[in-house]
Design an enzyme around this catalytic site. Structure first.
Site, PDB file in Angstrom:
ATOM      1  N   LYS A 294      54.488 122.112  54.223  1.00 29.91           N
ATOM      2  CA  LYS A 294      54.487 123.544  53.931  1.00 29.91           C
ATOM      3  C   LYS A 294      54.589 123.705  52.421  1.00 29.91           C
ATOM      4  CE  LYS A 294      56.996 127.798  55.268  1.00 29.91           C
ATOM      5  NZ  LYS A 294      58.117 128.326  56.075  1.00 29.91           N
TER       6      LYS A 294
ATOM      7  N   SER B 111      57.010 132.048  59.330  1.00 29.87           N
ATOM      8  CA  SER B 111      56.252 131.909  58.096  1.00 29.87           C
ATOM      9  C   SER B 111      55.496 130.580  57.972  1.00 29.87           C
ATOM     10  CB  SER B 111      57.188 132.063  56.909  1.00 29.87           C
ATOM     11  OG  SER B 111      58.107 130.991  56.853  1.00 29.87           O
TER      12      SER B 111
ATOM     13  N   SER C  21      61.003 130.722  61.542  1.00 30.35           N
ATOM     14  CA  SER C  21      59.737 130.387  60.882  1.00 30.35           C
ATOM     15  C   SER C  21      59.131 129.027  61.253  1.00 30.35           C
ATOM     16  CB  SER C  21      59.901 130.443  59.368  1.00 30.35           C
ATOM     17  OG  SER C  21      59.879 131.779  58.935  1.00 30.35           O
TER      18      SER C  21
END
Lengths: 95, 489
Positions: free
Chosen positions: B76, B151, B175
């Site tokens: 990420k 997210s 997330s």
């Protein structure tokens, strides 16, 4: 809880965040909606409840007061918008 | 090749069936072919990936390989990676080349994993749909008109579409778990402190936790094994040993006591999603688990509490982005204050600004007790709910998200309805507990997630329960067909 344009201006100043004139109204509406959601907290009886600062109730760990990092000033300043002689440049602060 | 598990790939690399360079090139080709549709990567690190793959091949030959050596993964874009752009999904960091590695990145490098690139995400991890990214929305591989969740939406979409074997994510209010649910993956948020936060760009420091997004619990165990462990550079890192997660996957689960909180099956939950989750729970009953209805009475307070704690901590953490030391700087500032205000006003997107403003307000003079202190007290109540629950049961189960993946744009203009998509995931963050989402029966062709919450440091037990389910079901093997056409030679 409802915030108006002048509240948003004050908060935005505290946060050092530019919010344009045209956005103020909409932002005030959004923030008021969020505060209304948050308002549901008032239904909880928290008298005498110890606030939870850490999920595992751990104390912050301390380390020996020894230098552990090497000087990497140039390396880290290579990502800065503007530097000179190892210093960060900003607009003139003192006339 | 791209549909194999980490264990299978590790075996193939050792038997010489394929090299890490072959494997890495195959995934890079898939990214090139499919990511134009998905937008799951912000940066593809092709050259450094191939270089790491060559090194991994050498290591495999020399016999010093680990289970992750040569396996292509993605991080990420919230994890700092030395010499590689680390944007956090924000214009603020669009020009930021991280000058050091996050501990998580270091650990994967040491294990010999290959980093294919950095995945798209909601800006500064604030969002549940990946629509707040400066780099545009990510599409759900199961339905391109829908969001992948957020997210960690880029990581989820990339793993689901087989553009990488596994990926890292972070979870502040859901997330990792919510995008895992919406994309049909296994996503684990470990106990607070289990995975180092050093170099993981901070959103809400008392809630943030890194973890893996994978196609199975067994893969998640292999990933967590690398990620977990004490780090002196993170002052909240847990100083305790890391168990063998892969070793406990096969443990017996007969007699496992499962708590079903009645608050997680009430109003707001899509009835079809509820049926899927109930079916999955029934599977556990057939595996010998004992079911028990429980109550987490303060559940409804989780979202209001979160929207004080998270913005308050974010307003403080994001104060570092000032246009002076790194990141975006506005043009022609007339003075220092103008530089701060416009750099931040232009560098941050709407959702990040909303949260900074809410947090600033909640922490401002005269409001601290009413908001932050009150929220910390309710956090204690929520944590106590779980404490009582874990006196009666071993794990808590329920839905991960109240519905399936929603349409891109559907909730983008309504922050509150977006916030409600994390209604079942936030409590675990507030309490600091580990939780995993695993795929169960889909609804209308879209994945559904079952959430399993465990007691502190019980990641092994969660992965064990998830793995046992995956041994008798095939939901985790389902694949979005568009991205699954076998590569033509």
């Amino acid at each position: 809880m409802s915030l108006d344009r002048s509240d948003v201006e004050k908060i935005a100043h505290l946060a050092r965040l530019a919010v344009s004139e045209s956005e103020l109204e909409a932002v005030a509406g959004d923030l008021s909606n969020i505060l209304n959601l948050v308002e549901q907290m008032s239904s909880a009886d928290t008298v005498g409840v110890t606030p939870m600062a850490h999920p595992l109730h751990m104390a912050q760990r301390l380390r020996e007061d020894q230098v552990t990092e090497t000087d990497q000033r140039e390396h880290f300043q290579s990502t800065a918008p503007a530097t000179e002689n190892g210093l960060y440049l900003v607009p003139r602060v003192i006339e | 090749m791209h549909d194999k598990s980490i264990v299978q790939l590790a075996a193939g690399l050792r038997s010489g069936e394929f090299s890490s360079v072959d494997l890495t090139q195959a995934f890079l080709d898939r990214i090139g072919r499919y990511d134009g549709i998905l937008n799951s990567f912000i940066t593809v690190a092709e050259q450094s990936a191939l270089k790491s793959a060559e090194e991994a091949d050498q290591r495999l030959r020399s016999g010093t390989a680990t289970p992750l050596t040569g396996i292509p993964i993605a991080h990420k874009d919230i994890f700092c990676s030395d010499g590689v752009k680390t944007s956090c999904g924000s214009r603020m960091l669009d020009n930021f080349i991280a000058p050091y590695d996050a501990t998580v990145v270091t650990r994967f490098k040491q294990a010999g994993a290959v980093m294919l690139g950095k995945t798209n995400m909601d800006e500064f991890a604030m969002g549940s749909s990946n629509e707040t990214s400066y780099y545009g929305p990510v599409r759900n591989p199961w339905d391109q008109a829908s969001v992948p969740g957020g997210s960690s939406g880029g990581s989820a979409a990339a793993v689901a579409a087989r553009l990488c074997v596994a990926a890292t994510g972070t979870d502040t209010g859901g997330s990792i778990r919510q995008p895992a649910a919406l994309c049909g993956l296994t996503g684990l948020k470990p106990t607070y402190g289990r995975v180092s936060r050093y170099g993981m760009i901070a959103f809400a420091s008392s809630l943030d936790q890194g973890g893996p997004l994978t196609r199975s619990a067994a893969d998640a165990a292999a990933m967590l094994q690398v990620m977990a462990g004490f780090d002196p550079r993170d002052s909240t890192s847990a100083d305790r040993s890391v168990p063998d997660y892969s070793g406990s996957l096969e443990d017996e689960i007969a007699g496992l006591r499962i708590g079903l909180p009645k608050e997680y099956f009430g109003e707001g939950l899509d009835p079809a999603v509820a049926r899927s989750v109930e079916q999955a729970v029934d599977e556990y009953r057939r595996l010998g688990a004992e079911l028990k209805e429980i109550s987490l009475p303060n559940s409804a307070l989780a979202i209001p509490t979160y929207y004080v704690v998270a913005p308050a901590e974010c307003s403080s953490n994001l104060a570092r982005f000032d246009g002076v030391r790194f990141g975006y700087r506005c043009d022609d500032p007339k003075d220092l204050e103008d530089l701060y205000k416009r750099s931040r006003g232009e560098g941050f997107g709407a959702e990040v600004k909303r949260r900074i403003l809410i947090g600033t307000y909640a922490l401002s003079a005269g409001y601290y007790d009413a908001y932050y202190l009150k929220a910390q007290q309710i956090r204690k109540l929520i944590s106590d709910d779980f404490r009582s629950a874990f006196e009666q049961v071993d794990v808590v189960m329920g839905p991960t998200a109240p519905g399936t993946a929603f349409a891109i744009g559907e909730k983008a203009d309504d922050p509150i309805s977006m916030y409600l998509s994390d209604i079942y995931t936030i409590a675990a963050n507030l309490a600091g507990l580990p939780a995993v989402s695993i795929p169960v029966a889909p609804v209308g062709g879209k994945p559904v997630g079952l959430q399993i919450i465990g007691n502190y440091f019980q990641e092994g037990r969660l992965l064990n329960a998830a793995h046992r389910f995956q041994q008798v079901t095939e939901w985790h093997l389902a694949r979005p067909e568009l991205f699954y056409k076998e590569d033509k030679p």
